[in-house]
Design an enzyme around this catalytic site. Sequence first.
Site, PDB file in Angstrom:
ATOM      1  N   LYS A  65      20.474 -62.844  19.009  1.00  0.00           N
ATOM      2  CA  LYS A  65      21.380 -63.187  17.902  1.00  0.00           C
ATOM      3  C   LYS A  65      22.676 -62.364  17.903  1.00  0.00           C
ATOM      4  O   LYS A  65      23.729 -62.868  17.551  1.00  0.00           O
ATOM      5  CB  LYS A  65      20.671 -63.029  16.556  1.00  0.00           C
ATOM      6  CG  LYS A  65      19.587 -64.091  16.341  1.00  0.00           C
ATOM      7  CD  LYS A  65      18.970 -63.966  14.957  1.00  0.00           C
ATOM      8  CE  LYS A  65      17.811 -64.921  14.790  1.00  0.00           C
ATOM      9  NZ  LYS A  65      17.226 -64.868  13.451  1.00  0.00           N
ATOM     10  N   ASP A 101      20.146 -68.227   8.469  1.00  0.00           N
ATOM     11  CA  ASP A 101      18.942 -67.559   7.936  1.00  0.00           C
ATOM     12  C   ASP A 101      19.112 -67.280   6.441  1.00  0.00           C
ATOM     13  O   ASP A 101      18.186 -67.439   5.645  1.00  0.00           O
ATOM     14  CB  ASP A 101      18.706 -66.224   8.652  1.00  0.00           C
ATOM     15  CG  ASP A 101      18.204 -66.427  10.079  1.00  0.00           C
ATOM     16  OD1 ASP A 101      17.599 -67.479  10.347  1.00  0.00           O
ATOM     17  OD2 ASP A 101      18.427 -65.541  10.915  1.00  0.00           O
TER      18      ASP A 101
END
Length: 282
Positions: A65, A101
């Site tokens: 990420k 997220d």
Amino acid sequence: MTKAFIVGHPIKHSRSPLIHGYWLKQLGISGSYERIDVTPVDFGNFLETFHERGFAGGNVTIPHKEAAFAGVARRTERAERLGAVNTLWVENGVLWGDNTDVLGFMANLDLSLGTGWEQDVDTALVLGAGGAARGIVAGLQDRPLERILVANRTLAKAQDLVGGLERHGTARLEVLAWEDLDRALPGSQLIVNTTSLGMAGQPPLTLDLARAPGRAIVTDIVYFPLRTPLLAAAEAHGLRTVDGLGMLLHQAAPGFERWFGVWPEVTPDLRAMIVADLEASR
Ligand SMILES: NC(=O)c1ccc[n+]([C@@H]2O[C@H](COP(=O)([O-])OP(=O)(O)OC[C@H]3O[C@@H](n4cnc5c(N)ncnc54)[C@H](OP(=O)(O)O)[C@@H]3O)[C@@H](O)[C@H]2O)c1
């Protein structure tokens, strides 16, 4: 046919292909969503070449990420704030990155508790300062809270997390020593576990929930098992609980819309399918 992916290392346990596969089928879209295992050494090359290999975009998971954040040409404001990218797509030849997220976590709370749940919450207590915690703290900063406490076994990581997020909204961000957790419970109306404690194969997270306020909300982002020891204890104390599966389902929707052009619904059927899959792998 539009193609998307989830890239990570390892990747075989990811439930994302099930989620996106369900939506593709439900919506009658001719497309695919596949798992791609790429090591950190090869990730830069993957980023540069996935579009020419015919992919519209995809999701990024552990451990890529931060590398995805560094490797994209443009980022959404949200991704910029979090320093991590979990969703990629190409627009007019430009590689973009977003972080969904945070949307997944907040949508799960809003839909499980009903909008306006923050009215009962002055202080949120976030346990953990790993990859997932940062987005959760940032999401909570957008809500009208007074205080967000971040407690982590390794204090320095909680300090880094708090120091790395600029002030947004009304909430004061504070670090709490792990040893002081139980003392903070009476003043915390929202308790969030973002540590891996309670996950299958890990020790449980044990908090003295008798000290939490009677209307406290307890949420766990661990979803395997779905009813973690923490959530079971919270239920036993009559507290409100929210499990972690909704976060996983809701974070997937924005990417699906980017690649396949339709906003997909998180339905009870989808949830039941993932729950059945989790049960089967126990
Ligand atoms: N529902 C969802 O969509 C979703 C999304 C992302 C992650 N998750 C789940 O959330 C959990 C954390 O993920 P992550 O990516 O943030 O992991 P991570 O970056 O590895 O962070 C792990 C966190 O757990 C803490 N921890 C681990 N063992 C501990 C112990 N024995 N005692 C106290 N604290 C301990 C770590 O503390 P230290 O800093 O002291 O090591 C750290 O804060 C995982 O179970 C993951 O599956 C769920």
